[in-house]
Write an enzyme that holds these catalytic residues in place. Structure first.
Site, PDB file in Angstrom:
ATOM      1  N   HIS A   1       1.356  -1.263  -0.425  1.00 21.35           N
ATOM      2  CA  HIS A   1      -0.030   0.104  -0.048  1.00 21.35           C
ATOM      3  C   HIS A   1       0.990   1.167  -0.399  1.00 21.35           C
ATOM      4  CE1 HIS A   1      -4.068  -2.047   1.743  1.00 21.35           C
ATOM      5  NE2 HIS A   1      -3.958  -1.744   0.592  1.00 21.35           N
TER       6      HIS A   1
ATOM      7  N   ARG B   1      23.308  -8.322 -24.703  1.00 20.10           N
ATOM      8  CA  ARG B   1      24.301  -9.054 -24.498  1.00 20.10           C
ATOM      9  C   ARG B   1      24.320 -10.032 -22.902  1.00 20.10           C
ATOM     10  NH1 ARG B   1      25.570  -3.020 -24.161  1.00 20.10           N
ATOM     11  NH2 ARG B   1      27.394  -2.569 -25.525  1.00 20.10           N
TER      12      ARG B   1
ATOM     13  N   ARG C   1      23.327 -11.521 -28.357  1.00 17.62           N
ATOM     14  CA  ARG C   1      24.686 -11.988 -28.763  1.00 17.62           C
ATOM     15  C   ARG C   1      24.479 -13.382 -27.597  1.00 17.62           C
ATOM     16  NH1 ARG C   1      29.232  -7.978 -27.373  1.00 17.62           N
ATOM     17  NH2 ARG C   1      28.854  -8.313 -26.099  1.00 17.62           N
TER      18      ARG C   1
ATOM     19  N   CYS D   1      26.097  -1.908 -34.163  1.00 18.07           N
ATOM     20  CA  CYS D   1      25.789  -2.070 -32.782  1.00 18.07           C
ATOM     21  C   CYS D   1      27.470  -0.727 -31.693  1.00 18.07           C
ATOM     22  CB  CYS D   1      25.496  -2.556 -32.053  1.00 18.07           C
ATOM     23  SG  CYS D   1      26.217  -4.225 -32.235  1.00 18.07           S
TER      24      CYS D   1
ATOM     25  N   ASP E   1      35.765  -3.528 -31.940  1.00 19.65           N
ATOM     26  CA  ASP E   1      36.607  -4.515 -32.150  1.00 19.65           C
ATOM     27  C   ASP E   1      37.099  -4.446 -33.586  1.00 19.65           C
ATOM     28  OD1 ASP E   1      37.580  -6.063 -29.988  1.00 19.65           O
ATOM     29  OD2 ASP E   1      35.055  -7.424 -30.039  1.00 19.65           O
TER      30      ASP E   1
END
Length: 799
Positions: free
Chosen positions: A429, A519, A587, A756, A709
């Site tokens: 509540h 991820r 991924r 991305c 990367d």
């Protein structure tokens, strides 16, 4: 025909003025939803006419009205005095003979239906409550396990007297109700013996974010008052409505609460002293604390009822009506029952186009955490209150800190900048009232009254997911308001990167085209905490490590693999639910060996590498003997999320895939694990992925370019090394040429291409470059989405 009693079968939602919101809704469910399989215990309403009759016969109108002349509801001392006096006047009265006769004869009929030993729940039902704009949550009293004529009449008087509790008076003034014109009906119904079972609250909408596609259920052992009043941390469950309706009956997300106490009936029920408490809290046994209070089958049964109830009320009201409901499981007959339903009062009033984002502009030490209520930020001086007797020291803008915040505290809560309690779940509540008041609150913040100090300056942030954080000092924050309906929609798809399932529902309003990078590592690291190979091969672990994994797996019948598969699948499915039915590109795990080694049991399975960044990571692990069993667990989790849970919007993505032969091996193991037909992309982040783009796209259905990367390996820069950080540059012409070649290759093969990475967010010129080469989508961090949508729409208009 009765003058003062109406049975549930005689009333419905249209009768609120006579029987109050709670009764009207119970009658509505009893008449229209029990035929659909929803269990509702039978009972009757003692009407508002009876309430007025009671005050008439006892000549109470004038003396009560005098109490409210020149009344100041913000003066807490005056509020207490007036409330006590009004309740005293009612309790001194006598139940009129004609009313007494009808109540007791109706009680006799319930005995005929349920047996002489039936006990009753006597509950308040105000004529203004449970409306779309005011819940009256916890403002009036409930009396449980009532047996005997005298006890029933006393409980009725106590109920109508509770129309003038301090909290109820304050609430009425806050919501512009005249306290003399809100009449109290009473619910008298079969008592569901949840003291011997379990109970809780559920909503057909997410209570924090307003996300409409889920049912949210709280559960605890014993009577529901502990959940409602926030004195414990309950279990919580989410069910995704769209996939549920398609036949995929599965829990979307779950969290085990501590459930420290169990409320049961007091032995004092056998005494003649009616003023003594009817219930007591006992410590929950450790095995019950470690278990979920209801089974998956019961969760799904409740979800089915919640959906039916929401659909019925939506049809009756002629507009979408999310619902706030209470349920109980009878420990005697083992059945579930619905004991209350009312419209949700916060998110149902919001504009679906307005998006308000609270952001901290600075950070400091986190002093305390708990369950976040609301998505706002507040700051001020700490005031620790042990009870409302200390309310006079509280000033507007202070941060209220207490063991628990029951609705009695509403007068203080409405002037607080934020609220922190040591106990409670997100459906208690106090949490409901905090939302109605628009206050950020953190409930279940253990030891808050000991950790925080009187007059200490703090910032309370509920804008960072389900975990609320208390920061040291007054921090600067901003509020961004966006009208989504006015945002342009670019041709280039804008997606978001997201790994934290706790943020999924709050970000569901963002006008994105899906999740471009989910991820998996976040879920494994935060929720599973154990190395996948440690789950598969416990014989290699130490006794301590095995014991820790057994503890994690205990609520899953002690099965570590079941714990891993359900936790990972539900985490990923929660991400997919936020954007359903749009794509959610997941991924597969991409920990480096040094990161994997930090997981529970990981040290037994990971090599020590000089440069983990280009070592045993990504696709190389998936078919290797040192990790193959772990990857199979990942596959089982994804198979469950996609096929069993129904999230066919999930797309798999394989990271750091060095060679085409490796791509084929990974595709084969996906097929062996039942995922061969699932759309699968490759993370395009190695120069060889670009050079042999056509060959890789013979294996995969698309690519998502990972600029981090790809930049590292194109320029030969270790992105973990600070000493050569100055040479790390995504805008380098060589990197851009790699990106362009990859996109052209995807187009040539008529396959998906996305990107991305942080570069489009940081550099508008890089975003423009991506638009110009015709990339299908770019995936950004959530805090960049709104800005980039505007920027890219402008770029496309210039072309």
């Amino acid at each position: 025909m009765s003058a003062f009693i109406k049975w549930f079968k005689e009333i419905g939602i249209k009768d609120t003025d006579e029987v109050g919101g709670k009764n009207a809704s119970l009658g509505e469910m009893y008449n229209h939803l029990t035929p659909l399989g929803v269990n509702v215990p039978n009972g009757f309403a003692v009407t508002a006419t009876a309430y007025r009759h009671y005050l008439d016969v006892n000549n109470l109108w004038e003396p009560i009205a005098k109490l409210f002349e020149n009344f100041n509801p913000d003066d807490i001392d005056e509020l207490k005095a007036v409330g006590k006096a009004a309740r005293g006047l009612i309790m001194k009265g006598e139940v009129p003979e004609d009313l007494k006769k009808e109540i007791l004869s109706s009680y006799a009929k319930l005995k005929e239906e349920y047996g002489d030993d039936v006990s009753l729940a006597v509950r308040s039902s105000a004529t203004a409550e449970d409306s779309p704009t005011a819940s009256f949550a916890g403002q009036n009293e409930t009396y449980l396990n009532i047996k005997g004529d005298d006890n029933l009449l006393w409980a009725y008087k106590m109920c109508i007297a509770s129309n003038f509790t301090d909290r109820s008076i304050s609430y009425k003034y806050t919501h512009n109700f005249d306290p003399l014109k809100v009449y109290l009906s009473a619910v008298i119904m079969k008592m569901v013996r949840s003291d011997l079972g379990s109970s809780g609250v559920m909503f057909s909408i997410d209570t924090e974010t307003g996300f409409k596609d889920v049912v949210f259920i709280n559960a605890a052992w014993g009577l529901g008052e502990n959940v409602v009043q926030g004195t414990i941390d309950p279990d919580s469950f989410f069910i995704h409505k769209p996939t549920f309706k398609k036949g995929h009956k599965a829990v979307l997300k779950r969290k085990r609460g501590n459930k420290e106490k169990t409320m049961v009936f007091s032995d004092k029920l056998e005494t003649a002293n009616l003023a003594e408490q009817f219930t007591k809290n006992i410590k929950t046994p450790i095995d019950k604390k470690m278990q979920f209070a209801i089974t998956d089958e019961e969760v799904l049964q409740l979800a089915d009822w919640a959906i039916k109830i929401e659909e019925h009320y939506t049809e009756v009201n002629g507009h979408y009506t999310p619902m706030d409901m209470e349920w109980a499981k009878d420990g005697v007959d083992g059945k579930l029952y619905m004991v209350q339903a009312r419209p949700e009062t916060v998110h149902s009033q919001e504009s679906i186009n307005e998006f308000e984002i609270y952001k901290l502009k600075e950070r400091s030490n986190v002093i305390l955490t708990g369950n976040a209520v609301g998505e706002k930020i507040g700051a001020g001086k700490v005031k620790i209150l042990k009870s409302m007797a200390e309310a006079d020291k509280f000033e507007k803008g202070d941060v209220l800190v207490a063991t628990t915040t029951s609705p009695d505290w509403e007068p203080v809560m409405k002037i607080a900048s934020a609220i922190i309690t040591e106990t409670g779940g997100r459906t208690c509540h106090a949490a409901i009232v905090s939302r109605e008041l628009g206050k950020p609150a953190i409930v279940g913040a253990k030891n808050a009254t000991k950790i925080l100090k009187e007059n200490q300056e703090v910032t309370v942030s509920c804008a960072e997911g389900e975990v609320g954080k208390v920061y040291e000092g007054i921090l600067d924050f901003e509020i961004e308001k966006v009208d989504i309906s006015k945002l342009p929609r670019p041709k280039t798809k804008i997606m978001m990167n997201l790994g934290n399932p706790e943020l999924s529902f709050s970000l569901a309003k963002l006008p994105v085209d899906g999740i471009g990078l989910a991820r998996m590592e976040f879920i494994i690291n935060t929720y599973i905490k154990a190395h996948p190979m440690a789950i598969k091969h416990p014989e290699i672990l130490s006794d301590t490590e095995r014991a820790l994994i057994d503890e994690l797996a205990f609520p899953y019948n002690g099965e570590p693999e079941d714990f891993f598969i359900k936790t990972l699948s539900e985490g990923v499915a929660t991400l997919a639910a936020g954007v359903y039915p749009k794509k959610c590109i997941v991924r597969m795990s991409d920990f480096k060996s040094n990161e994997y080694a930090n997981l529970l049991g990981g040290r037994h399975f990971e090599p020590v590498e000089e440069n983990p960044m280009i070592g045993f990571r990504g696709a190389a692990r998936y078919t290797h003997p040192n990790y193959k069993d772990g990857f199979e667990l990942e596959c089982k989790a994804m198979k469950r999320a996609i096929f069993d849970m129904g999230f066919e919007n999930i797309v798999l993505m394989i990271p750091f895939c060095r060679r085409v032969e490796e791509a084929k091996r990974v595709k084969e193991i996906l097929t062996q694990n039942g995922l061969g037909d699932v759309e699968t992309y490759m993370m395009c982040e190695i120069p060889n992925n670009v050079i042999l783009i056509d060959e890789f796209l013979d294996v995969f259905d698309g690519i998502s370019i990972g600029t981090n990367d790809l930049t590292q390996l194109t320029l030969g820069v270790d992105r973990d090394s600070q000493i050569v950080a100055f040479d790390y540059e995504e805008r380098d012409e060589g990197v851009k040429k790699m990106v362009k070649m990859a996109v052209e290759g995807a187009k040539r093969n008529k396959k998906y291409s996305g990107l991305c990475g942080q570069a489009p967010s940081d550099y508008p010129e890089f975003a423009e470059f991506l638009v110009n080469i015709g990339i299908e989508s770019m995936s950004l961090n959530p805090d960049s989405v709104l800005k980039i949508i505007k920027d890219i729409a402008e770029m496309e208009n210039k072309k």
